[in-house]
Write an enzyme that holds these catalytic residues in place. Structure first.
Site, short mmCIF file in Angstrom:
data_model
loop_
_atom_site.label_atom_id
_atom_site.label_comp_id
_atom_site.label_asym_id
_atom_site.label_seq_id
_atom_site.Cartn_x
_atom_site.Cartn_y
_atom_site.Cartn_z
N ARG A 160 4.25 5.29 -13.67
CA ARG A 160 5.45 6.12 -13.87
C ARG A 160 6.60 5.27 -14.45
O ARG A 160 7.30 5.69 -15.36
CB ARG A 160 5.85 6.73 -12.53
N CYS A 194 -12.29 -4.43 9.71
CA CYS A 194 -11.08 -5.06 10.24
C CYS A 194 -10.07 -4.01 10.71
O CYS A 194 -9.47 -4.14 11.77
CB CYS A 194 -10.38 -5.92 9.19
N HIS A 195 -9.85 -2.99 9.88
CA HIS A 195 -8.75 -2.05 10.13
C HIS A 195 -9.26 -0.72 10.66
O HIS A 195 -10.21 -0.16 10.11
CB HIS A 195 -8.00 -1.75 8.83
N CYS A 253 8.52 5.65 -18.08
CA CYS A 253 9.96 5.82 -18.22
C CYS A 253 10.52 4.74 -19.15
O CYS A 253 11.36 5.02 -20.00
CB CYS A 253 10.65 5.73 -16.86
N CYS A 298 19.99 8.56 -16.07
CA CYS A 298 19.29 9.83 -15.87
C CYS A 298 19.25 10.20 -14.40
O CYS A 298 19.65 11.29 -14.01
CB CYS A 298 17.86 9.75 -16.39
#
Lengths: 238, 106
Positions: free
Chosen positions: A195, A60-61, A199, A157
Site C-alpha cells: 500500500r 513453539c507457539h 501511494c 491527503c
C-alpha cells in the site's frame, strides 16, 4: 480572539479520534468485511492456518498466544535493537530459529501467515510499542515530507483532505489497522508495504527499496497515529 | 484444492426459501493482462458453476473473464426435503472442484 480560535481548532483536530477506513466504505463493502463467509481475506487466513500447522509454528507457539501480537507491531527487536514489523518477525522466526529458507516478503505464503497471525488480534486496540520513539519520529517526518513529481506528502491527503474525494474515491485517513487486507483493486491480499509503495508511486516518487527501514518507520508512525483503533485484519478495502 | 467459504443453513423448515452463499479462491486471470516479462498471461478462469440438490440442478452460472478474482455467488433455493447440496466449479486448465453440504428439514 484569533488565539482563542486557533486553540479551539487545535483542540478539535487533536481531539478528533482516528476514523478507520472501514467507516467511510459503502455499506456493501462493510458487510463484506464483517461477514467471515463473504470476506475473501478469510480464504487467506485459512491458508495461513494450514501453513502454521505445516511449517511447525505450533511446536513453539500456541495460536492463543498470538492474540494481541499484531496489535503491538512494529516492535523493537531485542537482538538487533531495530524496529521490525510482523512480517520481519515471521521471517526472523523462520530463518534464524527454524533454519528454513527465506520466504519472499510479499509472496502468498508469507502474506497468508501474517494474515493468520494478525487475524488472532482482530477486535483488539492497537498498542504501539513505546520503545519505538525514534522510528516513530522518523516515520512522522517521512509522512510530512513532500515527495515526487506531484510534490505531495502523505499528510496532505490523509490529514488535510481526508474525507474529501480524489477522483471518485473517498480519501481515507490512512490508518493501517487491517493489514494484511483484501483490496478489491488488487483482487487479492496485500501488505501495508505494498500500500505504501502504491501511494509513493502515486505521487510519482521512487519507492524505497524492498525491506527498507523507511517502511518500518512509516509503519511505526501509522500505528501511533491510529492509536485506539481496533485491528480489523483481514480488512476489506476498495 | 481451492479454498471455499460456503454459507448453508444447518436446518430449515419445509418449504422455506434459503439463501446460499458461495465464495471460492481463484485468480480469475482474464487472459488480457501482461505479466512482469511483458508476455500475456494465459487465461485461467472458472467457466461454470453448478449447484445440484439431490442430483437435481437448482442453480447454474456461466462465468466470464470480466468476473473478479475469488468469485462470490449467492442464490436462493426453496427446500422441500432433506438432502445434499453439491457445488461444482469448473474452469480452465482442468480446474474442477466439488464441495457438498447437507441440508436438513427440521
Amino acid at each position: 480572539m484569533r488565539q482563542l480560535a486557533a486553540a479551539a481548532l487545535a483542540a478539535l483536530t487533536l481531539g478528533a479520534a482516528p476514523r478507520s477506513g472501514f467507516e467511510t466504505m459503502t455499506p456493501e463493502l462493510q458487510a463484506m468485511q464483517r461477514d467471515d463467509l463473504a470476506n475473501p481475506g478469510m480464504l487467506y487466513v485459512a491458508d495461513g492456518e494450514a501453513l502454521w500447522a505445516q511449517e511447525g509454528c505450533g511446536s513453539c507457539h500456541a495460536v492463543a498466544a498470538m492474540r494481541g501480537v499484531a496489535a503491538r507491531y512494529p516492535a523493537l527487536d531485542a537482538a538487533s535493537q531495530t524496529p521490525i514489523d510482523l512480517t520481519d518477525r515471521i521471517a526472523q522466526c523462520r530463518e534464524a530459529r527454524q533454519g528454513k529458507p527465506a520466504l519472499p516478503p510479499e509472496a502468498a505464503p508469507m502474506l497468508a501467515l501474517a494474515a493468520f497471525v494478525a487475524h488472532q488480534s482482530r477486535g483488539m486496540p492497537l498498542q504501539p510499542d513505546a520503545q519505538l520513539e525514534g522510528a516513530r519520529r522518523q516515520g512522522e517526518a517521512l509522512f510530512r515530507e513532500r515527495r515526487g513529481q506531484l510534490n505531495l506528502s502523505c499528510a496532505q491527503c490523509h490529514d488535510d483532505n481526508a474525507g474529501r474525494k480524489l477522483a471518485g474515491s473517498t480519501i481515507p485517513e490512512g490508518h493501517a489497522n487491517g493489514y494484511p487486507l483484501y483490496r478489491l483493486e488488487w483482487q487479492g491480499l496485500g501488505s501495508l508495504q505494498r500500500r505504501l509503495r502504491n501511494c509513493i508511486a502515486g505521487v510519482r516518487s521512487e519507492p524505497y527499496p524492498p525491506g527498507a527501514p523507511e517502511y518500518v518507520a512509516l509503519e511505526a508512525y501509522l500505528a501511533a497515529r491510529a492509536r485506539g483503533l481496533v485491528v480489523e485484519s483481514p480488512a476489506v478495502r476498495p | 484444492m481451492a479454498r471455499t467459504l460456503l454459507r448453508v443453513p444447518a436446518t430449515v423448515t419445509r418449504g422455506e426459501v434459503v439463501e446460499i452463499r458461495t465464495l471460492i479462491q481463484h485468480p480469475m486471470e482474464t487472459g488480457f493482462r501482461s505479466g512482469e516479462n511483458g508476455r500475456m498471461l494465459s487465461r485461467d478462469i472458472i467457466r461454470r458453476f453448478t449447484c445440484l440438490y439431490n442430483n437435481r440442478p437448482v442453480f447454474e452460472a456461466e462465468l466470464h473473464p470480466a468476473i473478479a478474482a475469488n468469485p462470490y455467488l449467492t442464490f436462493t433455493l426453496r427446500v422441500d426435503e432433506s438432502g445434499i447440496l453439491a457445488f461444482t466449479w469448473e474452469g480452465d486448465n482442468g480446474f474442477s472442484q466439488t464441495e457438498t453440504r447437507t441440508l436438513t428439514v427440521a
